[in-house]
Design a protein around this motif. Sequence first.
Motif, mmCIF file in Angstrom:
data_model
loop_
_atom_site.group_PDB
_atom_site.id
_atom_site.type_symbol
_atom_site.label_atom_id
_atom_site.label_comp_id
_atom_site.label_asym_id
_atom_site.label_seq_id
_atom_site.Cartn_x
_atom_site.Cartn_y
_atom_site.Cartn_z
ATOM 1 N N SER A 148 48.347 17.215 33.628
ATOM 2 C CA SER A 148 47.095 17.710 34.090
ATOM 3 C C SER A 148 46.887 18.817 34.553
ATOM 4 C CB SER A 148 46.330 16.519 34.973
ATOM 5 O OG SER A 148 47.283 16.511 36.091
ATOM 6 N N PHE A 149 47.964 19.383 35.222
ATOM 7 C CA PHE A 149 48.098 20.618 35.870
ATOM 8 C C PHE A 149 48.042 21.623 34.672
ATOM 9 C CE2 PHE A 149 50.300 18.980 40.000
ATOM 10 C CZ PHE A 149 49.362 18.721 40.477
ATOM 11 N N PHE A 150 48.642 21.398 33.490
ATOM 12 C CA PHE A 150 48.563 22.302 32.406
ATOM 13 C C PHE A 150 47.201 22.703 32.227
ATOM 14 C CE2 PHE A 150 47.624 23.044 27.888
ATOM 15 C CZ PHE A 150 48.657 24.055 27.625
ATOM 16 N N ILE A 151 45.987 21.944 32.107
ATOM 17 C CA ILE A 151 44.690 22.336 31.877
ATOM 18 C C ILE A 151 44.349 23.231 33.081
ATOM 19 C CG2 ILE A 151 42.576 21.524 31.704
ATOM 20 C CD1 ILE A 151 43.570 18.982 30.861
ATOM 21 N N ILE A 152 44.824 22.876 34.387
ATOM 22 C CA ILE A 152 44.231 23.543 35.541
ATOM 23 C C ILE A 152 44.857 25.216 35.291
ATOM 24 C CG2 ILE A 152 44.510 23.626 38.128
ATOM 25 C CD1 ILE A 152 44.657 20.853 38.274
ATOM 26 N N LYS A 153 46.119 25.098 35.227
ATOM 27 C CA LYS A 153 46.779 26.493 35.190
ATOM 28 C C LYS A 153 46.264 27.215 34.040
ATOM 29 C CE LYS A 153 51.216 28.546 34.763
ATOM 30 N NZ LYS A 153 51.378 29.495 36.029
ATOM 31 N N ALA A 154 45.980 26.972 32.905
ATOM 32 C CA ALA A 154 45.277 27.471 31.761
ATOM 33 C C ALA A 154 44.028 28.091 32.243
ATOM 34 C CB ALA A 154 45.529 26.605 30.300
ATOM 35 N N ALA A 155 43.173 27.075 32.780
ATOM 36 C CA ALA A 155 41.642 27.655 33.341
ATOM 37 C C ALA A 155 41.907 28.678 34.373
ATOM 38 C CB ALA A 155 41.060 26.319 33.800
ATOM 39 N N MET A 156 42.690 28.632 35.205
ATOM 40 C CA MET A 156 42.912 29.587 36.168
ATOM 41 C C MET A 156 43.438 30.839 35.658
ATOM 42 S SD MET A 156 44.905 27.468 39.485
ATOM 43 C CE MET A 156 45.420 29.182 40.037
ATOM 44 N N ASP A 157 44.341 30.835 34.788
ATOM 45 C CA ASP A 157 44.930 32.053 33.995
ATOM 46 C C ASP A 157 43.839 32.946 33.476
ATOM 47 O OD1 ASP A 157 47.355 31.802 34.856
ATOM 48 O OD2 ASP A 157 48.167 30.862 33.278
ATOM 49 N N ARG A 158 43.169 31.904 32.403
ATOM 50 C CA ARG A 158 42.078 32.901 31.952
ATOM 51 C C ARG A 158 40.776 33.237 32.607
ATOM 52 N NH1 ARG A 158 44.883 29.893 28.191
ATOM 53 N NH2 ARG A 158 45.348 30.555 26.091
ATOM 54 N N THR A 159 40.412 32.416 33.597
ATOM 55 C CA THR A 159 39.351 32.683 34.376
ATOM 56 C C THR A 159 39.543 34.107 34.981
ATOM 57 O OG1 THR A 159 38.726 30.297 34.224
ATOM 58 C CG2 THR A 159 37.463 32.021 36.025
ATOM 59 N N LEU A 160 40.582 34.028 35.810
ATOM 60 C CA LEU A 160 41.027 35.069 36.862
ATOM 61 C C LEU A 160 41.492 36.231 36.092
ATOM 62 C CD1 LEU A 160 43.302 33.272 39.622
ATOM 63 C CD2 LEU A 160 40.788 33.938 39.670
ATOM 64 N N ALA A 161 42.094 36.269 34.930
ATOM 65 C CA ALA A 161 42.359 37.348 34.129
ATOM 66 C C ALA A 161 41.283 38.031 33.849
ATOM 67 C CB ALA A 161 43.168 37.015 32.831
ATOM 68 N N LEU A 162 40.079 37.234 33.200
ATOM 69 C CA LEU A 162 38.642 37.768 32.796
ATOM 70 C C LEU A 162 38.204 38.425 33.822
ATOM 71 C CD1 LEU A 162 36.722 38.210 30.519
ATOM 72 C CD2 LEU A 162 35.789 35.990 31.103
ATOM 73 N N VAL A 163 38.304 37.771 35.175
ATOM 74 C CA VAL A 163 37.675 38.537 36.269
ATOM 75 C C VAL A 163 38.334 39.799 36.573
ATOM 76 C CG1 VAL A 163 36.965 38.333 38.784
ATOM 77 C CG2 VAL A 163 36.414 36.256 37.250
ATOM 78 N N ALA A 164 39.641 39.752 36.471
ATOM 79 C CA ALA A 164 40.374 41.109 36.986
ATOM 80 C C ALA A 164 40.055 42.194 35.879
ATOM 81 C CB ALA A 164 41.593 40.607 36.957
ATOM 82 N N LEU A 165 40.055 41.794 34.574
ATOM 83 C CA LEU A 165 39.714 42.821 33.569
ATOM 84 C C LEU A 165 38.355 43.427 33.659
ATOM 85 C CD1 LEU A 165 41.247 41.307 30.391
ATOM 86 C CD2 LEU A 165 42.259 43.401 31.390
ATOM 87 N N VAL A 166 37.269 42.750 34.218
ATOM 88 C CA VAL A 166 36.018 43.381 34.437
ATOM 89 C C VAL A 166 36.149 44.326 35.711
ATOM 90 C CG1 VAL A 166 33.523 42.638 34.806
ATOM 91 C CG2 VAL A 166 34.955 41.445 32.945
ATOM 92 N N GLY A 167 36.658 43.571 36.818
ATOM 93 C CA GLY A 167 36.702 44.243 37.951
ATOM 94 C C GLY A 167 37.502 45.471 38.059
ATOM 95 N N LEU A 168 38.565 45.490 37.218
ATOM 96 C CA LEU A 168 39.606 46.616 37.179
ATOM 97 C C LEU A 168 39.441 47.556 35.933
ATOM 98 C CD1 LEU A 168 42.989 44.891 38.091
ATOM 99 C CD2 LEU A 168 41.459 46.104 39.642
ATOM 100 N N ALA A 169 38.293 47.191 35.220
ATOM 101 C CA ALA A 169 37.931 48.215 34.058
ATOM 102 C C ALA A 169 38.064 49.660 34.301
ATOM 103 C CB ALA A 169 37.020 47.813 33.384
ATOM 104 N N PRO A 170 37.219 50.024 35.344
ATOM 105 C CA PRO A 170 37.234 51.561 35.702
ATOM 106 C C PRO A 170 38.779 52.112 36.178
ATOM 107 C CG PRO A 170 35.379 50.444 36.842
ATOM 108 C CD PRO A 170 36.431 49.287 36.301
ATOM 109 N N LEU A 171 39.394 51.386 36.783
ATOM 110 C CA LEU A 171 40.691 51.979 37.298
ATOM 111 C C LEU A 171 41.602 51.803 36.159
ATOM 112 C CD1 LEU A 171 42.998 52.470 39.296
ATOM 113 C CD2 LEU A 171 43.130 49.924 39.476
ATOM 114 N N MET A 172 41.516 50.917 35.174
ATOM 115 C CA MET A 172 42.375 50.961 34.033
ATOM 116 C C MET A 172 41.998 51.994 33.002
ATOM 117 S SD MET A 172 42.635 46.748 33.161
ATOM 118 C CE MET A 172 43.968 46.900 31.965
ATOM 119 N N LEU A 173 40.850 52.289 32.809
ATOM 120 C CA LEU A 173 40.429 53.633 32.102
ATOM 121 C C LEU A 173 40.936 54.898 32.729
ATOM 122 C CD1 LEU A 173 36.544 52.504 31.224
ATOM 123 C CD2 LEU A 173 38.687 52.761 29.717
#
Length: 482
Positions: A286-311
Amino acid sequence: MLLANLSADTSAPSPRLLSKYSTAADACLRISDLAMVLVAALLAYRLRFDTWTPAIGDWIPISTSILSAALCFNAFPLYRSWRGRGVLSEVWILGLAWTTVLALISVHTWLLQLDRPTYLLWVGLWYVLGFALLGFSRVAVRGVLSMLRSAGIDVRRVVVVGMRPPVIRIHRYLRQNAWVGMQIVGYFSTRDDINIADSTDLHCLGPVQNLREYLAGDRVEEVWISLPMGKLGRIKSVLTMLDKTPVKVKLVPDTSELAALNQSGEQIGSVPVINLRQGSDAPDNSFFIIKAAMDRTLALVALVGLAPLMLAIALAVKLSSPGPVLFRQKRHGRAGEEFSMLKFRSMRADLPASAEVRQATRGDPRVTRLGAFLRRSSLDELPQLFNVLGGSMSLVGPRPHAIQHNRQYGMLINCYMQRHYVKPGITGWAQVNGFRGETPRLRDMKKRVQYDMDYIRRWSPWLDLKIMALTAVRLFGQKQAY
């Protein structure tokens, strides 16, 4: 099946061995869970509509939620024996079950055209309050049982046949965690026992031939057999001795010499199977589902928030030296599958290609001035958020090494390739403990692998969050990154 990591028996206990306290706790949980669903609904309704009396139409989703909770909580399941399992595991399973219930209610309200903003807010409050109340009621029940068991009430008595290292580890665990409610009262000796002169206070109850006589005169709920895995004949003779005794029997296999990793038991068809080596993110976990959800959710949020810095970094890399913005290199992922790991380019691209992949060192002429800053601050790793979003990496896990280095260290370090039982991560347990960047000595890599193995054994969502927090504190500007 009880393994050396104290995996709990998940089958339904027999009526003879189920204590009155466990029976009462199970009944209280089932009743309180449904009551908490109703209380949360009414409390959320009061906060949103300023009344304790829902409209006639609003009783439909409330009554449906109680029925859905009764079905979902049994399906996950939440009413199996949690003796020997941590409270966080139960809370996570509870969260998944409650989320499923509210998802069904949300669909139900939409079908009934109740999805107006006021009702959406009510359901949102209902979800938060329901999870809090359900969690509190379960922690409270656990607390009461823990106090009873710490006082010697509702304690399951166990005797062991044979003395092997797993028994000593379980005994120490049970002594330090009285809330589990299990007590090893002693062991019966065999010719395969190890010497435990000063390592434990377990006392010998006599030779194994005295087991049947002892069980006839003393009430014991379980017998654990701990003999070498090659001694099947002796195990069968003990089982024959127990044929006429209505007592639970468990096998405690000694896997200490097999370099086991996250061992567990399961049943395929009618055949019991022991998993000796596996990662913590297996799809049936069951932790596999939690980890996968955490990874993708936080990665998407980080990409949106860090987009100006990455550019800005991409533009700086492009202007600082000729060559591509991103550096791609083949790495091994979970189960050894190859993937292209992304980084901001930190080295000169006009140097002749080398067949040998070398780690960056202090004063490395290949590293550009901007690249040195990016590597020290870990900003060169930001494009790996795309790897996480694509599923080839995780936010936290063992750092992926170059394929040539995997082949080299796989021959030099025992269990090195077990790092690939889980997805590689942008950061990891080894990195926040100082083992980042160059590993000039073999013992440095061995230490990194030890931390990676420790992470795989101990993984939990809380450990991932802890590592991410420590990454922000410890890694930026760390001297080992060149």
